[in-house]
Write an enzyme that holds these catalytic residues in place. Structure first.
Site, PDB file in Angstrom:
ATOM      1  N   ASP A  85      -7.929  -4.575  73.034  1.00  0.00           N
ATOM      2  CA  ASP A  85      -7.528  -4.512  74.571  1.00  0.00           C
ATOM      3  C   ASP A  85      -8.192  -3.243  75.142  1.00  0.00           C
ATOM      4  O   ASP A  85      -8.091  -2.768  76.476  1.00  0.00           O
ATOM      5  CB  ASP A  85      -6.060  -4.187  74.983  1.00  0.00           C
ATOM      6  N   ASP A 105      -8.187   0.256  74.799  1.00  0.00           N
ATOM      7  CA  ASP A 105      -7.726   1.190  75.082  1.00  0.00           C
ATOM      8  C   ASP A 105      -7.850   2.352  74.130  1.00  0.00           C
ATOM      9  O   ASP A 105      -7.173   3.550  74.229  1.00  0.00           O
ATOM     10  CB  ASP A 105      -6.096   1.203  75.453  1.00  0.00           C
ATOM     11  N   SER A 127      -2.993  -5.617  71.830  1.00  0.00           N
ATOM     12  CA  SER A 127      -3.854  -4.406  71.520  1.00  0.00           C
ATOM     13  C   SER A 127      -4.867  -4.835  70.088  1.00  0.00           C
ATOM     14  O   SER A 127      -5.658  -5.728  69.946  1.00  0.00           O
ATOM     15  CB  SER A 127      -2.954  -3.260  71.045  1.00  0.00           C
ATOM     16  N   ASP A 156     -11.041  -1.376  70.442  1.00  0.00           N
ATOM     17  CA  ASP A 156     -10.007  -2.508  69.763  1.00  0.00           C
ATOM     18  C   ASP A 156      -9.739  -3.532  70.904  1.00  0.00           C
ATOM     19  O   ASP A 156     -10.657  -3.678  71.996  1.00  0.00           O
ATOM     20  CB  ASP A 156      -8.591  -1.867  69.472  1.00  0.00           C
TER      21      ASP A 156
END
Length: 448
Positions: free
Chosen positions: A243, A245, A102, A241
């Site tokens: 990833d 999400d 992440s 960010d």
């Protein structure tokens, strides 16, 4: 969760080459997950990853372990976490696996799982995987090994899904948007979504090299996009960010719009358009008190969960509500997507702007944030919890007695890093800053 050896609040995460993030363990993890999922009727799993250089290694290790358990694999390549949740449903796969840490630096990585319906795996399945890790690894017979195929149209499918969440009678034509993809998994997704909906797009953080993910760009580092929005005279900015999400935004005046404000904007629009259906909003213990106050003015119920999108999701499902999120930019709208989706959440804000005929700056003014100071203090893993130390408890008590009803204190361990998060919220900036630093210093002293 407290009994888990490997799984945290957001899967398994750590420094590459250490702990659980190494080829040997991840191969065994793939096998263990395959055995557990096969026992529940699974025969195909999708694997996606972000842009970290270690993703190649971990993808291969997972693939080997799953194949050894007799599970077929679909390889998605670099894709945002919410895309993997969506594609798991689209391809009728029984599970999806994300290789990502992440918002963490490139030298960290992690692995998390989605079920067939696009939600994170239940606790009991994660526990079963941990239990299977204790068993000896036994390879399936040669004719029972899993096969791997690469899915080449995954990005296009997800782009169309994102566009489908934006009303067909609206257009972004005439809008100039800066998009910061953190050199992460949305680099080939977010700019294309916005362009295809008509926007003029200025790209930032869209040249990943395996080592630059989240490096002074993205939702955890807002200076670059703030400067670019002002320099380009853009209407607004999206900061995602690594990833994809979570999302933070910037209005045309350079003000950062965080997850609490995004949740407020989306909830207010849902109320006005009749899509809230009597539901409420879930925040966390970290959500700004200003969100609660602003929603109360609209007679929208509000509830707080523990910190972590997993817990926001659990409380939403328990109450039968759709909208929730965290100030960090994890935003959930279960009427649209099964997990936090930065691109989709940004499109929902744009929808609200166009329907209201207002700029993001004007739209965000309906919620007034209370001053809040957050300080992260790193500590050594394996040491006793600083939260239980008498000096830290004394500092918290002093702060609470001094502020009374004018403030609140929250201390918690991060679920993904060896950090103590010290948050103080108060009616005045100086009060929040004073006590946050005092408590953080007490934590530093006992962890030195």
């Amino acid at each position: 969760m407290s009994q888990r050896k490997y799984f945290g609040t957001d899967g398994i995460r750590g420094k590459v080459g250490e702990s659980a993030i190494n080829p040997e363990f991840v191969t065994k993890l793939g096998w263990a997950a395959g055995k557990v999922l096969a026992g529940r009727g699974t025969n195909k799993v999708l694997i996606g990853k972000d842009t970290r250089i270690s993703g190649y290694m971990l993808e291969s290790a997972l693939e080997a372990g799953l194949s050894a358990a007799g599970i077929n694999i679909g390889l998605l390549g670099p894709m945002p976490t919410p895309a993997i949740a969506y594609l798991t449903k689209t391809f009728r796969s029984e599970a999806g696996i994300v290789i990502s840490a992440s918002h963490n630096p490139y030298y960290d990585n992690g692995i998390k799982f989605f079920s067939a319906d696009g939600f994170k795996l239940d606790d009991d399945i994660e526990q079963a995987i941990e239990d299977m890790l204790e068993q000896p690894m036994v390879c399936a017979a040669p004719d029972k090994l899993g096969k791997a195929t690469r899915i080449n149209d995954a990005a296009g499918r997800y782009i169309e899904f994102c566009k489908g969440t934006f009303p067909s009678d609206l257009s972004l034509t005439g809008m100039k948007i800066v998009v910061d993809c953190a050199h992460g998994a949305t680099y080939h997704i977010a700019p294309n979504v916005l362009r295809e909906l008509g926007a003029e797009v200025v790209e930032l953080g869209t040249t990943p090299n395996g080592l630059n993910i989240n490096d002074d760009v993205g939702a955890t580092s807002m200076q670059a996009i703030t400067e670019r929005v002002l320099a380009e005279k853009a209407d607004l900015g999206f900061a995602l960010d690594g990833d994809g999400d979570r999302i933070m935004m910037v209005d045309h005046k350079g003000n950062v719009v965080d997850g609490d404000e995004i949740v407020y904007i989306i909830a207010r629009d849902a109320l006005k358009s009749g899509r809230l259906n009597g539901g409420g909003v879930v925040g966390t213990l970290m959500s700004n008190l200003g969100l609660e106050v602003a929603l109360s003015r609209l007679s929208i119920p509000f509830a707080r969960s523990k910190v972590g999108d997993r817990y926001v999701m659990e409380l939403l499902q328990e109450k039968g509500w759709n909208i929730g999120g965290e100030s960090s930019g994890h935003v959930l709208n279960l009427a649209v997507a099964s997990t936090g989706d930065g691109v989709v959440s940004g499109l929902q804000v744009l929808t609200s702007m166009l329907r209201a005929g207002m700029s993001l700056y004007e739209l965000r003014r309906g919620m007034e944030k209370f001053p809040q100071t957050l300080i992260n203090v790193r500590y050594s893993e394996g040491s006793s919890s600083p939260l239980e130390h008498t000096d830290v408890l004394a500092a918290v008590k002093a702060a609470e007695q001094d502020m009374g009803d004018d403030g609140r204190v929250l201390l918690r361990k991060s679920g993904t890093e060896p950090l103590i998060r010290v948050m103080v919220e108060a009616t005045k900036d100086e009060l929040a800053s004073k006590w946050a630093e005092a408590i953080a210093e007490s934590v530093r002293k006992v962890t030195a």
